[in-house]
Enzyme design. Structure first.
Site, PDB file in Angstrom:
ATOM      1  CB  ALA A 105     -19.535   8.534 -24.139  1.00 25.88           C
ATOM      2  CG  ASP A 146     -12.790   4.011 -21.516  1.00 22.24           C
ATOM      3  OD1 ASP A 146     -12.617   2.785 -21.527  1.00 22.24           O
ATOM      4  OD2 ASP A 146     -13.040   4.655 -20.479  1.00 22.24           O
TER       5      ASP A 146
HETATM    6  O1  PMV Z   1     -13.026   3.458 -15.700  1.00 20.65           O
HETATM    7  P1  PMV Z   1     -13.087   3.513 -17.194  1.00 20.65           P
HETATM    8  O2  PMV Z   1     -14.434   3.457 -17.785  1.00 20.65           O
HETATM    9  O3  PMV Z   1     -12.291   4.685 -17.733  1.00 20.65           O
HETATM   10  O4  PMV Z   1     -12.338   2.191 -17.749  1.00 20.65           O
HETATM   11  C1  PMV Z   1     -10.964   2.099 -17.568  1.00 20.65           C
HETATM   12  C2  PMV Z   1     -10.379   0.830 -18.141  1.00 20.65           C
HETATM   13  C3  PMV Z   1      -8.941   0.639 -17.685  1.00 20.65           C
HETATM   14  O5  PMV Z   1      -8.443  -0.526 -18.331  1.00 20.65           O
HETATM   15  C4  PMV Z   1      -8.862   0.435 -16.179  1.00 20.65           C
HETATM   16  C5  PMV Z   1      -8.082   1.841 -18.027  1.00 20.65           C
HETATM   17  C6  PMV Z   1      -7.767   1.990 -19.499  1.00 20.65           C
HETATM   18  O6  PMV Z   1      -7.340   3.081 -19.870  1.00 20.65           O
HETATM   19  O7  PMV Z   1      -7.915   1.022 -20.267  1.00 20.65           O
END
Ligand code: PMV
Length: 308
Positions: A105, A146
């Site tokens: 973000a 993300d």
């Molecule tokens: O922890 P966050 O908000 O960065 O979410 C990561 C999601 C995963 O699938 C664990 C990692 C990714 O890069 O998709």
């Protein structure tokens, strides 16, 4: 004011790093940023209280530890022909390191603020691609979900091969988001899953197969407005995340408390190993009840209504 969305992963985190699909929903919280003329590129981030210059090798000098952020800022600026003489003031409105996509973000908001000040026109796909360069600095091997959600918003199916595909919701999703207070490291949990996959590919691929089936069914349930089905799928997805050793005692307690308070389902969201959990409620009133039940463990638990 430029904006980047935070996100929650509804289903399929970690599988998505290995080419499987995931379902994610953007939050109305995330990061905002504004660029002002300056004599050199600078990035200020609140509430971290940091002001940094970019550095490709992350050299911080003594007494500071923002090497990652400095490298990430340099990665974003690599998308511009020359370093912009701009100071970007950014503010995060989701907790960082909580699995809510705060870093993506932030990157999206910074790119959009720079673009707005420089008169650069860049579509969502290109904004996400540039933000992904910074995500690689923060997370090592990010799937891109993300950055894509931060740029696009909405609810979407995401895979590395096919990018973002919007999903049409039949009804609003009253979600409650609770932060465990344990800082999860997505970089570490992603590396742990990669090790498990290497050691026992048959077992881990089977878990990913299960997650993919949950994502497929989750998409249908979202399109049909079948909240109870969604809740059950969340519970199933959580069991698979537990099998990959991604949950913690705290997150399990929070999911249990949410379900005891009437949630239709609950699971960790994002990288795990700490960070956040989400619970799905039947309606906003039920969501308030779940939020109240979580408050003892997660004082900042908030309701995020994802609307069609
Ligand atoms: O922890 P966050 O908000 O960065 O979410 C990561 C999601 C995963 O699938 C664990 C990692 C990714 O890069 O998709």
């Amino acid at each position: 004011m430029a904006f980047g969305h935070g996100k929650v992963i509804l289903f399929g985190e970690h599988g998505v790093v290995h080419g499987r699909p995931a379902l994610a929903a953007a939050l109305s919280r995330g990061a905002r940023a504004e660029a002002h003329p300056a004599d050199r590129p600078l990035l200020e981030v609140e509430p971290w209280g940091v002001a940094i210059e970019p550095s490709a090798d992350g050299d911080d000098g003594p007494g500071t530890d923002n090497a990652g952020l400095r490298r990430a800022f340099a990665a974003l600026l690599s998308g511009y022909p020359e370093p912009p003489q701009l100071r970007v003031a950014a503010e995060l409105t989701v907790p960082g390191g909580a699995g809510l996509g705060g870093s993506a973000a932030l990157s999206v908001a910074v790119v959009r603020a720079l673009d707005a000040a420089l008169g650069v026109e860049r579509g969502n796909v290109e904004v996400a691609e540039l933000a992904q360069r910074a995500e690689k600095v923060f997370h090592g091997n990010p799937s891109g979900v993300d950055a894509a959600m931060a740029a696009h918003g909405g609810v979407a199916l995401f895979s590395k091969a096919r990018g973002v595909r919007p999903v049409r919701l039949a009804t609003a999703l009253p979600l409650v988001v609770g932060y465990s207070g344990e800082q999860g490291s997505t970089k570490k949990t992603v590396a742990s899953v990669a090790r498990q996959l290497q050691r026992d590919p048959g077992r881990v691929e089977k878990i990913f197969d299960g997650m993919e089936a949950i994502v497929d069914n989750g998409k249908l349930a979202l399109e049909a407005g079948a909240l109870e089905d969604l809740g059950q799928l969340m519970v199933l997805n959580q069991k698979l995340l537990v099998a990959l050793m991604l949950s913690t005692t705290r997150l399990e307690e929070m999911c249990r408390a949410a379900i005891d308070a009437g949630a239709l389902g609950a699971k960790l969201t994002g990288g795990g190993g700490g960070g956040c959990m989400i619970a799905l409620a039947r309606d906003l009133k039920a969501a308030e009840h779940v939020q109240a039940a979580l408050t003892a463990m997660a004082p900042d638990a908030f309701i995020a209504e994802v609307t069609p």
